[in-house]
Design a protein around this motif. Structure first.
Motif, PDB file in Angstrom:
ATOM      1  N   ASN A   1      10.147 115.645 -24.251  1.00 54.49           N
ATOM      2  CA  ASN A   1      11.550 115.837 -23.895  1.00 54.49           C
ATOM      3  C   ASN A   1      11.691 116.049 -22.393  1.00 54.49           C
TER       4      ASN A   1
ATOM      5  N   LEU B   1      25.417 104.253 -34.149  1.00 56.47           N
ATOM      6  CA  LEU B   1      25.083 104.393 -32.735  1.00 56.47           C
ATOM      7  C   LEU B   1      23.605 104.619 -32.452  1.00 56.47           C
TER       8      LEU B   1
ATOM      9  N   ALA C   1      29.856 108.830 -25.951  1.00 54.84           N
ATOM     10  CA  ALA C   1      30.200 107.778 -26.914  1.00 54.84           C
ATOM     11  C   ALA C   1      30.566 108.380 -28.265  1.00 54.84           C
ATOM     12  N   LEU C   2      29.810 109.398 -28.686  1.00 55.18           N
ATOM     13  CA  LEU C   2      30.118 110.044 -29.968  1.00 55.18           C
ATOM     14  C   LEU C   2      31.480 110.705 -29.921  1.00 55.18           C
TER      15      LEU C   2
ATOM     16  N   TYR D   1       6.060 115.350 -29.327  1.00 49.36           N
ATOM     17  CA  TYR D   1       7.461 115.259 -28.938  1.00 49.36           C
ATOM     18  C   TYR D   1       7.542 115.446 -27.435  1.00 49.36           C
TER      19      TYR D   1
ATOM     20  N   GLY E   1       8.627 106.416 -31.343  1.00 51.65           N
ATOM     21  CA  GLY E   1      10.015 106.383 -31.776  1.00 51.65           C
ATOM     22  C   GLY E   1      10.885 107.229 -30.867  1.00 51.65           C
ATOM     23  N   LYS E   2      12.146 107.362 -31.248  1.00 52.67           N
ATOM     24  CA  LYS E   2      13.061 108.205 -30.493  1.00 52.67           C
ATOM     25  C   LYS E   2      13.369 109.452 -31.293  1.00 52.67           C
ATOM     26  N   TYR E   3      13.740 110.472 -30.550  1.00 50.10           N
ATOM     27  CA  TYR E   3      13.912 111.782 -31.158  1.00 50.10           C
ATOM     28  C   TYR E   3      15.188 112.391 -30.569  1.00 50.10           C
ATOM     29  N   PHE E   4      16.158 112.692 -31.421  1.00 47.31           N
ATOM     30  CA  PHE E   4      17.436 113.245 -30.969  1.00 47.31           C
ATOM     31  C   PHE E   4      17.595 114.660 -31.488  1.00 47.31           C
ATOM     32  N   GLU E   5      18.115 115.522 -30.644  1.00 46.98           N
ATOM     33  CA  GLU E   5      18.550 116.844 -31.112  1.00 46.98           C
ATOM     34  C   GLU E   5      20.051 116.918 -30.916  1.00 46.98           C
ATOM     35  N   ILE E   6      20.770 116.978 -32.020  1.00 47.60           N
ATOM     36  CA  ILE E   6      22.229 116.945 -31.972  1.00 47.60           C
ATOM     37  C   ILE E   6      22.751 118.306 -32.409  1.00 47.60           C
ATOM     38  N   THR E   7      23.562 118.912 -31.566  1.00 41.57           N
ATOM     39  CA  THR E   7      24.167 120.196 -31.919  1.00 41.57           C
ATOM     40  C   THR E   7      25.574 119.944 -32.446  1.00 41.57           C
ATOM     41  N   VAL E   8      25.832 120.388 -33.677  1.00 43.69           N
ATOM     42  CA  VAL E   8      27.120 120.143 -34.324  1.00 43.69           C
ATOM     43  C   VAL E   8      27.833 121.479 -34.488  1.00 43.69           C
TER      44      VAL E   8
ATOM     45  N   ILE F   1      30.583 117.305 -32.061  1.00 43.55           N
ATOM     46  CA  ILE F   1      29.225 117.226 -31.512  1.00 43.55           C
ATOM     47  C   ILE F   1      29.253 117.900 -30.140  1.00 43.55           C
ATOM     48  N   SER F   2      28.541 118.992 -29.983  1.00 41.14           N
ATOM     49  CA  SER F   2      28.639 119.708 -28.714  1.00 41.14           C
ATOM     50  C   SER F   2      27.450 119.456 -27.782  1.00 41.14           C
ATOM     51  N   ASP F   3      26.379 118.890 -28.296  1.00 40.71           N
ATOM     52  CA  ASP F   3      25.269 118.590 -27.393  1.00 40.71           C
ATOM     53  C   ASP F   3      24.368 117.520 -28.013  1.00 40.71           C
ATOM     54  N   VAL F   4      23.833 116.649 -27.161  1.00 43.68           N
ATOM     55  CA  VAL F   4      22.869 115.648 -27.608  1.00 43.68           C
ATOM     56  C   VAL F   4      21.681 115.689 -26.662  1.00 43.68           C
ATOM     57  N   LYS F   5      20.502 115.836 -27.220  1.00 39.39           N
ATOM     58  CA  LYS F   5      19.282 115.720 -26.422  1.00 39.39           C
ATOM     59  C   LYS F   5      18.500 114.532 -26.942  1.00 39.39           C
ATOM     60  N   LEU F   6      17.777 113.892 -26.051  1.00 38.37           N
ATOM     61  CA  LEU F   6      17.062 112.675 -26.422  1.00 38.37           C
ATOM     62  C   LEU F   6      15.650 112.757 -25.881  1.00 38.37           C
ATOM     63  N   GLY F   7      14.706 112.457 -26.719  1.00 38.83           N
ATOM     64  CA  GLY F   7      13.322 112.467 -26.273  1.00 38.83           C
ATOM     65  C   GLY F   7      12.530 111.367 -26.942  1.00 38.83           C
ATOM     66  N   LYS F   8      11.224 111.371 -26.704  1.00 30.22           N
ATOM     67  CA  LYS F   8      10.344 110.397 -27.327  1.00 30.22           C
ATOM     68  C   LYS F   8       9.483 111.097 -28.365  1.00 30.22           C
ATOM     69  N   TYR F   9       9.041 110.308 -29.314  1.00 26.21           N
ATOM     70  CA  TYR F   9       8.345 110.861 -30.455  1.00 26.21           C
ATOM     71  C   TYR F   9       7.156 109.947 -30.758  1.00 26.21           C
TER      72      TYR F   9
ATOM     73  N   ILE G   1      25.280 108.898 -24.803  1.00 22.51           N
ATOM     74  CA  ILE G   1      25.396 108.973 -26.259  1.00 22.51           C
ATOM     75  C   ILE G   1      26.379 110.065 -26.651  1.00 22.51           C
TER      76      ILE G   1
END
Lengths: 84, 84
Positions: free
Chosen positions: B9, A65, B25-26, B7, A40-47, B34-42, B22
């Protein structure tokens, strides 16, 4: 800062060829005790903290999205007070 | 059955255009907090119990197949006695 970890996975009824390829590659490499692989996919979102309702915001973001809700399901966990 | 969650990354120094896309787009959709987005596989890997040293096996699998160790880092957690 709040860190939100989002996990997006294919639904069980949806075929995932990439996961199947990894599974058979592992078996071919000799790891015969691996009985299942899911991917799957794994997101870390900082808010930033000015968000009033972080749950509804994250659900909206996932629906719009991050996940294709026809084929994928998601779950998330909120890590309060993260510095990441 | 043992369930292992892996995980993968990108390392911090590696540019991840998908995560950046992403993120912007957000922001464009109005989620300006939203100040940061990281994307990885899981990965969720189900291992049959006959494995003697699951840690070394998972490290081998990650190094060989699941992660590109030049660009990506991985971590995993072992969920004992899972039925998944």
């Amino acid at each position: 800062m709040t860190l939100v970890k989002v996990y997006v996975n294919y639904k069980k009824s949806i075929l995932n060829p990439e996961a199947q390829a990894i599974h058979s590659a592992l078996n071919r490499l000799g790891y015969s005790n691996i009985s299942d692989v899911k991917l799957g996919k794994y997101f870390e979102i900082t808010v930033d903290d000015d968000s009033k309702d972080i749950d509804s915001e994250i659900n909206e973001i996932c629906d719009k999205l991050l996940a294709n809700v026809n084929m994928e399901s998601y779950r998330y966990e909120i890590v309060e007070g993260a510095n990441a």
